[in-house]
Design a protein around this motif. Sequence first.
Motif, short mmCIF file in Angstrom:
data_model
loop_
_atom_site.label_atom_id
_atom_site.label_comp_id
_atom_site.label_asym_id
_atom_site.label_seq_id
_atom_site.Cartn_x
_atom_site.Cartn_y
_atom_site.Cartn_z
N ARG A 1 -9.10 2.75 2.83
CA ARG A 1 -9.67 2.76 1.51
C ARG A 1 -11.00 3.80 1.58
O ARG A 1 -11.04 4.41 0.52
CB ARG A 1 -10.46 1.62 1.16
CG ARG A 1 -9.25 0.41 1.24
CD ARG A 1 -10.00 -1.03 0.99
NE ARG A 1 -9.16 -2.08 0.85
CZ ARG A 1 -8.67 -2.73 -0.54
NH1 ARG A 1 -9.29 -1.88 -1.35
NH2 ARG A 1 -7.73 -3.49 -0.64
N PRO B 1 -4.59 6.58 -1.35
CA PRO B 1 -3.89 5.30 -1.35
C PRO B 1 -3.89 4.61 -2.82
O PRO B 1 -4.98 4.65 -3.37
CB PRO B 1 -4.86 4.51 -0.31
CG PRO B 1 -6.10 4.87 -0.61
CD PRO B 1 -6.04 6.39 -1.12
N PHE B 2 -2.86 3.57 -3.08
CA PHE B 2 -2.52 3.02 -4.05
C PHE B 2 -2.06 1.59 -3.79
O PHE B 2 -1.53 1.43 -2.71
CB PHE B 2 -1.67 3.48 -5.30
CG PHE B 2 -2.13 4.89 -5.86
CD1 PHE B 2 -2.96 4.95 -6.97
CD2 PHE B 2 -1.88 6.11 -5.30
CE1 PHE B 2 -3.26 6.16 -7.70
CE2 PHE B 2 -2.27 7.26 -5.92
CZ PHE B 2 -3.12 7.24 -6.94
N ASP B 3 -2.61 0.67 -4.69
CA ASP B 3 -2.04 -0.66 -4.78
C ASP B 3 -0.77 -0.62 -5.68
O ASP B 3 -1.03 -0.33 -6.74
CB ASP B 3 -2.96 -1.62 -5.17
CG ASP B 3 -2.23 -2.96 -5.27
OD1 ASP B 3 -1.36 -3.09 -4.48
OD2 ASP B 3 -2.52 -3.44 -6.24
N LEU C 1 -6.92 2.61 -4.30
CA LEU C 1 -7.66 1.91 -3.45
C LEU C 1 -8.72 2.70 -2.85
O LEU C 1 -9.60 1.98 -2.18
CB LEU C 1 -6.63 1.47 -2.14
CG LEU C 1 -5.43 0.47 -2.55
CD1 LEU C 1 -4.73 0.28 -1.38
CD2 LEU C 1 -6.04 -0.92 -3.04
N GLY C 2 -9.02 3.91 -3.08
CA GLY C 2 -10.03 4.51 -2.37
C GLY C 2 -9.95 6.09 -3.20
O GLY C 2 -8.93 6.58 -3.72
N THR D 1 0.87 -1.12 -0.01
CA THR D 1 -0.08 0.01 -0.02
C THR D 1 0.95 1.31 0.06
O THR D 1 1.74 1.52 1.04
CB THR D 1 -0.88 -0.01 1.18
OG1 THR D 1 -1.80 -1.13 1.17
CG2 THR D 1 -1.65 1.24 0.96
N ALA E 1 -4.17 -5.41 7.36
CA ALA E 1 -4.18 -4.26 6.50
C ALA E 1 -3.63 -3.19 6.92
O ALA E 1 -3.83 -2.79 8.32
CB ALA E 1 -5.58 -3.95 5.84
N ARG F 1 -3.24 0.92 -8.99
CA ARG F 1 -4.29 1.30 -8.85
C ARG F 1 -4.87 1.93 -7.66
O ARG F 1 -4.35 1.70 -6.63
CB ARG F 1 -5.35 0.17 -9.34
CG ARG F 1 -5.25 -0.98 -8.08
CD ARG F 1 -6.36 -2.10 -8.63
NE ARG F 1 -6.00 -3.18 -7.59
CZ ARG F 1 -6.72 -3.39 -6.43
NH1 ARG F 1 -7.63 -2.19 -6.36
NH2 ARG F 1 -6.50 -4.15 -5.57
#
Length: 482
Positions: A224, A177-179, A186-187, A155, A207, A184
Amino acid sequence: MLYWCSTTTSPSERHRHDRHHATPHLDRPRGLLDEWVRRWQEEIVPPRRGFGVSPGAVWIDRERDRLVGEISYDGPEGFAERNRVYRGSPQRETMAPDLEDHLVSTEVHEVTRVHRPCPSPSACGRTEPTEGPMQEIRLLDERWNGARLQLVKDTLLASVEAESGPGLFTDDWLAVPFDLAGLRPLGPVNSFGFPVHLVGLPSLGPAPVLASITSGTLKITDVRDGAVLKIFPLPRTGTEERFHVVCDLALGHHRGRDLLFLHEESDRGPYHRWVSVVDLTVGEPIPDMAFDHYRYREISERLTLQHGYLACPTTEEVVEFQADDFSVIDKPFIHVRRADDGSWVGKVSLHTGVPEGRAAEIAHTAGHTYLAEAGDIVTLPDLEPVFTKRVPWVAVSRVTEWDGRPVAVLVQERASSEELPGRLCHLFLDTDHPKKVDLPWSVPPEAYDLLATPDGTIVVSSAEGVHVLNVDPAEASRANPR
């Protein structure tokens, strides 16, 4: 004017500590709009901040001679009660009485934010890779210039202090946030009244979560959607104030305890800082682990808590002697302590101070632990420099592991405007004479923060946004044998 104010909430959280807004706050000055805006910013915003009330965005409607804005509060007792405390405070009572003379009328509406849209599609999503010898993906655009980067597991959190402009004043930090593996979101983008931290604690679940300080509490929210997961009341620590003026925080699990480190302002003068420690398991401070220091220069106040060590940027007054004279300078250092008991490890002298808002890095890789800040990289706990000769013009550095070997990734600035753009480079640290290898990518102006991962992902924060690049770790290792 219709304005949708955005804070994440859900019906199940109505009985918990939601963020309350009084917005829009509609004022009609009698032809004194600019004067009212100036005085609002200088005389009203600072005392409200001291009570944990965050002034948000503000707009000027010149056609109707109006000011429209928002104020918000994250604390446990709700906005109305906190506003009552503020209005009865000595700070409010001593405010200039003629402020109200600027106003014809005021309308106040209390609302709860349910959504914050992304600033722009390109600011919250992946763009196509650029052409060239090294593919680049711009994850965030220039609106996120100077973003702070944080990584826990896969994350990635990018956060930035929202800028102010004509007719716009804000005390918000924006975070998205990103993966990192899939690049992509995350929210959505969420806003916070205080700096926000990405943390991973076993007691809070597998998490990563977000942590921030607001009005004497530690708030834990979902990464998220920003939903409040838990709130920890904070005890009185090193300061006399019940509601802390917190510069930064760090969270970690050490010796079976969840420890919260608070970097606080002090009542012993503008340069004095206090680092206190709270055991979240029992909700009590640990006085034996607290310490103080002085900040004589504008340097970062971010703490780093990683791999059993706490790093705190600071300054010290140092006497330098010349042939026939001497001078006293405010020299930057990083103080290092052990995270489990607060014992002193030592201090690292820096060529330049840690820039405001950025944290130094502590990394454990290939069996060694390193502390890295710009051109200064040392091993822990012995504080030995890894370079016999300092690499010049390094803006930011990070240490990771490629192909089982420790490697430093650096952004090297150009020494003058006539030189080529800045360079992204790496040096393997397991050789007697580390060789600097330049990567084929021109670094955008004002590189601020950097991340590097074992799979070869490099993330750079600059004035043009947040950029993601990839290196083949095995190939880089083969090209630079031990």
